[in-house]
Design a protein around this motif. Sequence first.
Motif, PDB file in Angstrom:
ATOM      1  N   THR A 175       0.788  -1.229   0.000  1.00 16.91           N
ATOM      2  CA  THR A 175       0.000   0.000   0.000  1.00 16.91           C
ATOM      3  C   THR A 175       0.824   1.285   0.000  1.00 16.91           C
ATOM      4  N   VAL A 176       1.979   1.281   0.648  1.00 14.10           N
ATOM      5  CA  VAL A 176       2.758   2.522   0.741  1.00 14.10           C
ATOM      6  C   VAL A 176       3.099   3.107  -0.638  1.00 14.10           C
ATOM      7  N   PRO A 177       3.545   2.291  -1.608  1.00 12.41           N
ATOM      8  CA  PRO A 177       3.828   2.883  -2.932  1.00 12.41           C
ATOM      9  C   PRO A 177       2.604   3.482  -3.620  1.00 12.41           C
ATOM     10  N   ALA A 178       1.397   3.128  -3.149  1.00 10.33           N
ATOM     11  CA  ALA A 178       0.177   3.656  -3.770  1.00 10.33           C
ATOM     12  C   ALA A 178      -0.195   5.043  -3.258  1.00 10.33           C
ATOM     13  N   ILE A 179       0.529   5.556  -2.263  1.00  7.02           N
ATOM     14  CA  ILE A 179       0.231   6.891  -1.726  1.00  7.02           C
ATOM     15  C   ILE A 179       0.799   7.928  -2.686  1.00  7.02           C
ATOM     16  N   ARG A 180      -0.076   8.423  -3.566  1.00  6.79           N
ATOM     17  CA  ARG A 180       0.380   9.368  -4.581  1.00  6.79           C
ATOM     18  C   ARG A 180      -0.310  10.714  -4.493  1.00  6.79           C
ATOM     19  N   HIS A 181      -1.374  10.798  -3.693  1.00  7.69           N
ATOM     20  CA  HIS A 181      -2.027  12.079  -3.504  1.00  7.69           C
ATOM     21  C   HIS A 181      -2.770  12.080  -2.179  1.00  7.69           C
ATOM     22  N   ARG A 182      -3.330  13.217  -1.830  1.00  9.16           N
ATOM     23  CA  ARG A 182      -3.916  13.433  -0.513  1.00  9.16           C
ATOM     24  C   ARG A 182      -5.047  12.460  -0.194  1.00  9.16           C
ATOM     25  N   GLY A 183      -5.877  12.117  -1.182  1.00  4.99           N
ATOM     26  CA  GLY A 183      -7.008  11.242  -0.931  1.00  4.99           C
ATOM     27  C   GLY A 183      -6.592   9.872  -0.422  1.00  4.99           C
ATOM     28  N   VAL A 184      -5.575   9.285  -1.059  1.00  4.11           N
ATOM     29  CA  VAL A 184      -5.098   7.969  -0.644  1.00  4.11           C
ATOM     30  C   VAL A 184      -4.466   8.047   0.744  1.00  4.11           C
ATOM     31  N   LEU A 185      -3.704   9.110   0.991  1.00  2.42           N
ATOM     32  CA  LEU A 185      -3.062   9.269   2.297  1.00  2.42           C
ATOM     33  C   LEU A 185      -4.096   9.374   3.413  1.00  2.42           C
ATOM     34  N   LEU A 186      -5.123  10.203   3.218  1.00  8.84           N
ATOM     35  CA  LEU A 186      -6.155  10.358   4.238  1.00  8.84           C
ATOM     36  C   LEU A 186      -6.948   9.068   4.432  1.00  8.84           C
ATOM     37  N   CYS A 187      -7.177   8.350   3.352  1.00  8.77           N
ATOM     38  CA  CYS A 187      -7.869   7.060   3.441  1.00  8.77           C
ATOM     39  C   CYS A 187      -7.081   6.092   4.319  1.00  8.77           C
ATOM     40  N   MET A 188      -5.774   5.999   4.087  1.00 11.38           N
ATOM     41  CA  MET A 188      -4.947   5.081   4.856  1.00 11.38           C
ATOM     42  C   MET A 188      -4.840   5.500   6.316  1.00 11.38           C
ATOM     43  N   LEU A 189      -4.686   6.800   6.548  1.00  8.89           N
ATOM     44  CA  LEU A 189      -4.587   7.289   7.930  1.00  8.89           C
ATOM     45  C   LEU A 189      -5.884   7.024   8.692  1.00  8.89           C
ATOM     46  N   THR A 190      -7.017   7.207   8.017  1.00  7.04           N
ATOM     47  CA  THR A 190      -8.312   6.935   8.653  1.00  7.04           C
ATOM     48  C   THR A 190      -8.427   5.473   9.045  1.00  7.04           C
ATOM     49  N   SER A 211     -12.612   0.138   7.801  1.00  6.37           N
ATOM     50  CA  SER A 211     -12.504   0.051   6.343  1.00  6.37           C
ATOM     51  C   SER A 211     -13.586   0.879   5.660  1.00  6.37           C
ATOM     52  N   ALA A 212     -14.818   0.790   6.168  1.00  8.37           N
ATOM     53  CA  ALA A 212     -15.920   1.553   5.576  1.00  8.37           C
ATOM     54  C   ALA A 212     -15.679   3.053   5.712  1.00  8.37           C
ATOM     55  N   ALA A 213     -15.237   3.493   6.886  1.00  8.07           N
ATOM     56  CA  ALA A 213     -14.961   4.917   7.105  1.00  8.07           C
ATOM     57  C   ALA A 213     -13.826   5.396   6.208  1.00  8.07           C
ATOM     58  N   ALA A 214     -12.797   4.558   6.041  1.00  3.18           N
ATOM     59  CA  ALA A 214     -11.660   4.931   5.193  1.00  3.18           C
ATOM     60  C   ALA A 214     -12.083   5.086   3.741  1.00  3.18           C
ATOM     61  N   MET A 215     -12.968   4.208   3.274  1.00  2.00           N
ATOM     62  CA  MET A 215     -13.439   4.303   1.890  1.00  2.00           C
ATOM     63  C   MET A 215     -14.234   5.589   1.666  1.00  2.00           C
ATOM     64  N   VAL A 216     -15.053   5.963   2.654  1.00  2.00           N
ATOM     65  CA  VAL A 216     -15.826   7.208   2.540  1.00  2.00           C
ATOM     66  C   VAL A 216     -14.891   8.410   2.501  1.00  2.00           C
ATOM     67  N   VAL A 217     -13.918   8.428   3.408  1.00  2.00           N
ATOM     68  CA  VAL A 217     -12.958   9.539   3.440  1.00  2.00           C
ATOM     69  C   VAL A 217     -12.168   9.590   2.137  1.00  2.00           C
ATOM     70  N   GLY A 218     -11.726   8.427   1.653  1.00  2.00           N
ATOM     71  CA  GLY A 218     -10.975   8.396   0.404  1.00  2.00           C
ATOM     72  C   GLY A 218     -11.784   8.913  -0.766  1.00  2.00           C
ATOM     73  N   TYR A 219     -13.059   8.545  -0.812  1.00  2.00           N
ATOM     74  CA  TYR A 219     -13.914   9.013  -1.910  1.00  2.00           C
ATOM     75  C   TYR A 219     -14.132  10.523  -1.835  1.00  2.00           C
ATOM     76  N   LEU A 220     -14.395  11.043  -0.639  1.00  2.00           N
ATOM     77  CA  LEU A 220     -14.685  12.473  -0.479  1.00  2.00           C
ATOM     78  C   LEU A 220     -13.470  13.359  -0.739  1.00  2.00           C
ATOM     79  N   THR A 221     -12.278  12.812  -0.506  1.00  2.00           N
ATOM     80  CA  THR A 221     -11.059  13.619  -0.680  1.00  2.00           C
ATOM     81  C   THR A 221     -10.322  13.292  -1.971  1.00  2.00           C
ATOM     82  N   GLU A 222     -10.856  12.354  -2.766  1.00  2.00           N
ATOM     83  CA  GLU A 222     -10.243  12.018  -4.055  1.00  2.00           C
ATOM     84  C   GLU A 222     -10.268  13.232  -4.966  1.00  2.00           C
ATOM     85  N   PRO A 223      -9.216  13.462  -5.741  1.00  2.00           N
ATOM     86  CA  PRO A 223      -9.245  14.582  -6.684  1.00  2.00           C
ATOM     87  C   PRO A 223     -10.489  14.523  -7.569  1.00  2.00           C
TER      88      PRO A 223
END
Length: 228
Positions: A175-190, A211-223
């Motif tokens: 997963t770490v190499p997949a952190i390429r923008h803010r949305g993915v980072l916030l999803c993982m941190l959540t 996992s459900a909360a992380a997916m919501v955060v990732g979707y809302l913060t995705e570019p």
Amino acid sequence: MTHPTIRLRQGTLAMLPLSVAVLPWGILAGSFAIECGLTPWEGQAMSAILFAGAAQLAAMGLIKGGAGIATLLLTTLFITSRHLLYSLAMREAISPLPLRWRLPLGFLLTDELFALCGHHGPERFDRWYALGAGLSFYLIWNLATLLGMVAGSQLPWMKDLGLEFVVAATFIAITVPAIRHRGVLLCMLTALVLSVLLSVWQVEGAMMLASAAAMVVGYLTEPGEARP
């Protein structure tokens, strides 16, 4: 075009680091199968048919705890539901292939294979390369499971080695190499923070809720351009 045998070998070599990294995880799954009361045939069948490390470990833990079949199936469904997202992400590249290719590649689709080939578009996706990567990983996983069952039967101190950390280490490496923008980072941190907090607070279904909360955060913060 490069010969299929060479592309198979290239896929195998590309997957080799992850195949080696998963060896302790497979050994853990095999030894845990013996520990929770499964026969060697049943333990090997889980790796040969289910072929999902996290789901296997969770299922065996539930079996050991005496959980019912409904709980077992529901937990496995939640843990493996991410594979639906993987298949949707790779659909454009794989859907034009004949059924004889779609079925084995679908069965071999794991976190590791997705990490290796998930970003390949239709013009770049190579079925032989993906088959070599997925099939080699499958064979090594089953070999590791067999070794784990033998070790679990002969070496009772295996459970004290802390092999379960390999589960976390493998996913971190993926997963770490997949952190390429803010949305993915916030999803993982959540997912990280909530899974720890909910587990400490002894909330049932902590991993599913995180996992459900992380997916919501990732979707809302995705570019914005990445969303429909």
